[in-house]
Design a protein around this motif. Structure first.
Motif, PDB file in Angstrom:
ATOM      1  N   VAL A 117       8.353 -15.526 -25.799  1.00 63.42           N
ATOM      2  CA  VAL A 117       9.698 -15.438 -25.243  1.00 63.42           C
ATOM      3  C   VAL A 117      10.694 -15.274 -26.390  1.00 63.42           C
ATOM      4  O   VAL A 117      10.613 -15.984 -27.389  1.00 63.42           O
ATOM      5  CB  VAL A 117      10.053 -16.694 -24.414  1.00 63.42           C
ATOM      6  CG1 VAL A 117      11.488 -16.612 -23.891  1.00 63.42           C
ATOM      7  CG2 VAL A 117       9.081 -16.876 -23.264  1.00 63.42           C
ATOM      8  N   PRO A 142       2.158 -16.977 -24.134  1.00 60.79           N
ATOM      9  CA  PRO A 142       3.206 -16.019 -23.799  1.00 60.79           C
ATOM     10  C   PRO A 142       4.364 -16.118 -24.796  1.00 60.79           C
ATOM     11  O   PRO A 142       4.724 -17.203 -25.234  1.00 60.79           O
ATOM     12  CB  PRO A 142       3.661 -16.444 -22.399  1.00 60.79           C
ATOM     13  CG  PRO A 142       2.540 -17.253 -21.855  1.00 60.79           C
ATOM     14  CD  PRO A 142       1.896 -17.902 -23.036  1.00 60.79           C
ATOM     15  N   ASP A 182       7.017 -11.208 -24.019  1.00 60.02           N
ATOM     16  CA  ASP A 182       6.686 -10.986 -22.617  1.00 60.02           C
ATOM     17  C   ASP A 182       7.948 -11.110 -21.768  1.00 60.02           C
ATOM     18  O   ASP A 182       8.016 -10.567 -20.666  1.00 60.02           O
ATOM     19  CB  ASP A 182       5.651 -12.019 -22.156  1.00 60.02           C
ATOM     20  CG  ASP A 182       4.366 -11.888 -22.943  1.00 60.02           C
ATOM     21  OD1 ASP A 182       3.714 -10.837 -22.833  1.00 60.02           O
ATOM     22  OD2 ASP A 182       4.019 -12.833 -23.686  1.00 60.02           O
ATOM     23  N   LEU A 183       8.940 -11.870 -22.297  1.00 59.71           N
ATOM     24  CA  LEU A 183      10.167 -12.144 -21.558  1.00 59.71           C
ATOM     25  C   LEU A 183      11.285 -12.393 -22.559  1.00 59.71           C
ATOM     26  O   LEU A 183      11.037 -12.927 -23.643  1.00 59.71           O
ATOM     27  CB  LEU A 183       9.964 -13.367 -20.659  1.00 59.71           C
ATOM     28  CG  LEU A 183      11.139 -13.772 -19.773  1.00 59.71           C
ATOM     29  CD1 LEU A 183      10.624 -14.198 -18.399  1.00 59.71           C
ATOM     30  CD2 LEU A 183      11.942 -14.891 -20.397  1.00 59.71           C
ATOM     31  N   PRO A 193       0.396 -10.743 -20.219  1.00 57.95           N
ATOM     32  CA  PRO A 193       1.079 -11.600 -21.177  1.00 57.95           C
ATOM     33  C   PRO A 193       0.187 -11.939 -22.378  1.00 57.95           C
ATOM     34  O   PRO A 193      -1.027 -11.947 -22.285  1.00 57.95           O
ATOM     35  CB  PRO A 193       1.413 -12.867 -20.388  1.00 57.95           C
ATOM     36  CG  PRO A 193       0.988 -12.635 -18.994  1.00 57.95           C
ATOM     37  CD  PRO A 193       0.239 -11.359 -18.926  1.00 57.95           C
ATOM     38  N   VAL A 219       6.531 -14.396 -16.243  1.00 54.27           N
ATOM     39  CA  VAL A 219       5.494 -14.047 -17.224  1.00 54.27           C
ATOM     40  C   VAL A 219       4.148 -13.888 -16.528  1.00 54.27           C
ATOM     41  O   VAL A 219       3.399 -12.951 -16.805  1.00 54.27           O
ATOM     42  CB  VAL A 219       5.420 -15.098 -18.354  1.00 54.27           C
ATOM     43  CG1 VAL A 219       4.165 -14.921 -19.192  1.00 54.27           C
ATOM     44  CG2 VAL A 219       6.660 -15.016 -19.232  1.00 54.27           C
TER      45      VAL A 219
END
Length: 132
Positions: A8, A6, A51-52, A2, A123
């Motif tokens: 998103v 991180p 990462d997500l 990550p 993550v």
């Protein structure tokens, strides 16, 4: 691995829901980018390098399931962790989520603490590692 912090990408066609998810994740130290639909998600995903990604199931034109399927088809985005955040709680929708390769399924109304916990877990596990 990550990013730090991180990243998103929050994808939802409802401004209020998108903002609620984003605020809760930002308060927990995540860097958040927002998209209003599946097409916008696909247009910016490579530049954001999240990462997500959280996806709403019910969006006009391209829903979250189709968006997830397209993300999984591309080698560049196939390993990004995906979380469906949706009001659709029927078994059919959950089965479809599995078919397109979603990592988690959170139903609305959601508990912000639980959503953050789910995102953090995915993550930290690393979406890349889960699908290797």
């Amino acid at each position: 691995m990550p990013h730090d912090p991180p990243r998103v990408l929050v994808v939802d066609d409802e401004d209020d829901i998108r903002a609620l998810i984003a605020i809760n994740l930002e308060l927990e130290g995540f860097e958040v980018t927002e998209a209003g639909d599946g097409y916008e998600c696909l247009a910016i995903v490579r530049s954001v390098q999240p990462d997500l990604i959280t996806l709403d199931a019910a969006m006009p034109v391209m829903d979250g399931f189709e968006t997830a399927a397209r993300l999984r088809e591309s080698a560049e985005t196939a390993k990004i962790a995906l979380v469906m955040v949706t009001a659709r709680a029927q078994g059919f929708d959950r089965a479809r989520a599995g078919e397109v390769g979603l990592d988690a399924y959170v139903t609305k109304p959601f508990d912000p603490t639980e959503l953050v916990r789910t995102v953090r877990k995915l993550v930290m596990e690393g979406g890349d590692d889960q699908r290797r």
